[in-house]
Design an enzyme around this catalytic site. Structure first.
Site, PDB file in Angstrom:
ATOM      1  N   ARG A  82     -10.860  15.464  -1.464  1.00 53.11           N
ATOM      2  CA  ARG A  82      -9.908  16.091  -0.550  1.00 53.11           C
ATOM      3  C   ARG A  82      -9.293  15.023   0.350  1.00 53.11           C
ATOM      4  O   ARG A  82      -9.976  14.394   1.161  1.00 53.11           O
ATOM      5  CB  ARG A  82     -10.621  17.146   0.307  1.00 53.11           C
ATOM      6  N   ASP A  97       4.440  -9.604   2.197  1.00 46.96           N
ATOM      7  CA  ASP A  97       5.876  -9.374   2.343  1.00 46.96           C
ATOM      8  C   ASP A  97       6.305  -9.563   3.795  1.00 46.96           C
ATOM      9  O   ASP A  97       7.379 -10.110   4.075  1.00 46.96           O
ATOM     10  CB  ASP A  97       6.230  -7.962   1.879  1.00 46.96           C
ATOM     11  N   GLY A 111      -5.445 -15.453   2.998  1.00 48.83           N
ATOM     12  CA  GLY A 111      -6.238 -14.331   3.465  1.00 48.83           C
ATOM     13  C   GLY A 111      -7.037 -14.665   4.712  1.00 48.83           C
ATOM     14  O   GLY A 111      -6.501 -15.147   5.711  1.00 48.83           O
ATOM     15  N   SER A 133      -0.541 -18.546   1.523  1.00 54.39           N
ATOM     16  CA  SER A 133      -1.335 -17.575   2.278  1.00 54.39           C
ATOM     17  C   SER A 133      -2.739 -17.543   1.685  1.00 54.39           C
ATOM     18  O   SER A 133      -2.909 -17.486   0.469  1.00 54.39           O
ATOM     19  CB  SER A 133      -0.690 -16.189   2.225  1.00 54.39           C
TER      20      SER A 133
END
Length: 320
Positions: free
Chosen positions: A29, A256, A226, A224
């Site tokens: 759910r 981005d 992280g 990059s």
């Protein structure tokens, strides 16, 4: 005149939601979902628009998914130039597992693009290019588009006296490097892939990035990494930015946003180092956002005060 043009050949309708726990077989759910127009260049354009830049988003679109993407971009106020294709843009689905904080990202394949469609897209890009404009080619290529497409874009942009920024991976990245572009923004994994080197230490990444600049593959290379931060190499030198410690909600769109922050600054004729700092701040702001949301200007300017761009930095081991 539009100062910045973004190109997205494989856009996506990004759907994000959350559940308490991801369990196989069981019905899960979900919390209320969020829909956003996505894909590399589209996300770059969305972030640039938030930052107040003059940007036009070129992307392929068809059928109901394409119409929904156009509507979503219109709601955000992003100027867009959809290029008609016969297929329907892909969808991406992101699930946040509340109990662990883990994020699961499901990315469907893009539509098959015909030769006529990608050739006409390249012609249209040529018409949209303006002298002195910054053009951002970002994201993956859908089936049917040749792997050297971004290298062909580089030729078109160079002929129009513009500057091309490329953020992609694998063979498309390799081909763009061979052609030579204004700026490259590979991740650490992507740089390892295209160089064929393990790059297990920070100085090895520095040397690899500087080598790309020295060989004319790009005037600016940003890697990059992280949780290990990011690295900039250009003709003026090399800088390392340690990561900012924030609560991370989602990594979707962070790369981005990094590109958007740099392009935002470069379009205003700021130095590569100033642009690098803004890229770090934009990426970090997006890490704090939910799903495929992006950081806002106030967040970016606040984080910018904390960014360190170090010309003198120690060598460190990197995660494999």
């Amino acid at each position: 005149m539009t100062n910045i043009l973004t190109i997205t050949m494989n856009p996506a309708l990004d759907v994000s939601t959350a559940v308490d726990e991801v369990r196989h077989t069981s019905k899960l759910r979900c919390e209320p979902m969020h829909r956003r127009a996505g894909g590399g260049g589209v996300n770059v354009a969305r972030e640039l628009h938030r930052l107040g830049a003059d940007v036009l988003a070129f992307y392929t679109a068809g059928h109901s998914t394409g119409r929904m993407m156009w509507s979503l971009l219109q709601q955000e106020g992003v100027a867009c130039h959809p290029h008609a294709i016969s297929g329907s843009p892909r969808e991406s689905f992101t699930i946040l597992e509340r109990s662990t904080g883990h994020e699961y990202r499901f990315v469907l394949p893009g539509p098959e693009i015909t030769t006529q469609e990608w050739e006409s897209a390249l012609q249209e890009i040529g018409k949209l290019c303006q002298p002195q404009s910054l053009v951002v080619a970002s994201g993956s290529l859908p089936p049917g588009v040749p792997l050297d497409f971004f290298a062909r874009v580089a030729q078109v942009v160079q002929a129009a006296h513009g500057s091309l920024v490329v953020d992609t991976s694998g063979e498309p990245l390799r081909a763009a490097m061979e052609q030579g572009v204004f700026m490259l923004k590979p991740s650490l994994h992507e740089l390892r892939d295209v160089t064929g080197k393990p790059l297990t230490r920070l100085y090895e990444v520095r040397d690899a990035a500087q080598d790309l600049v020295a060989k004319g593959r790009a005037q600016i290379v940003v890697v990059s990494m992280g949780e290990m931060g990011a690295l900039l190499a250009c003709k003026q030198g090399c800088w390392y930015a340690p990561p900012l410690h924030v609560t991370v909600h989602s990594a979707v769109g962070a790369g981005d946003s990094f590109v958007a922050g740099m392009v935002w600054a470069l379009a205003e004729h700021e130095s590569p180092v100033q642009a690098f700092a803004k890229g770090v701040a934009c990426a970090t702001a997006t890490l704090q956002s939910l799903g495929s949301g992006l950081g806002d200007t106030a967040q970016v300017l606040e984080l910018l005060q904390r960014v360190q761009c170090l010309a003198d930095f120690a060598d460190e081991p990197l995660p494999v």
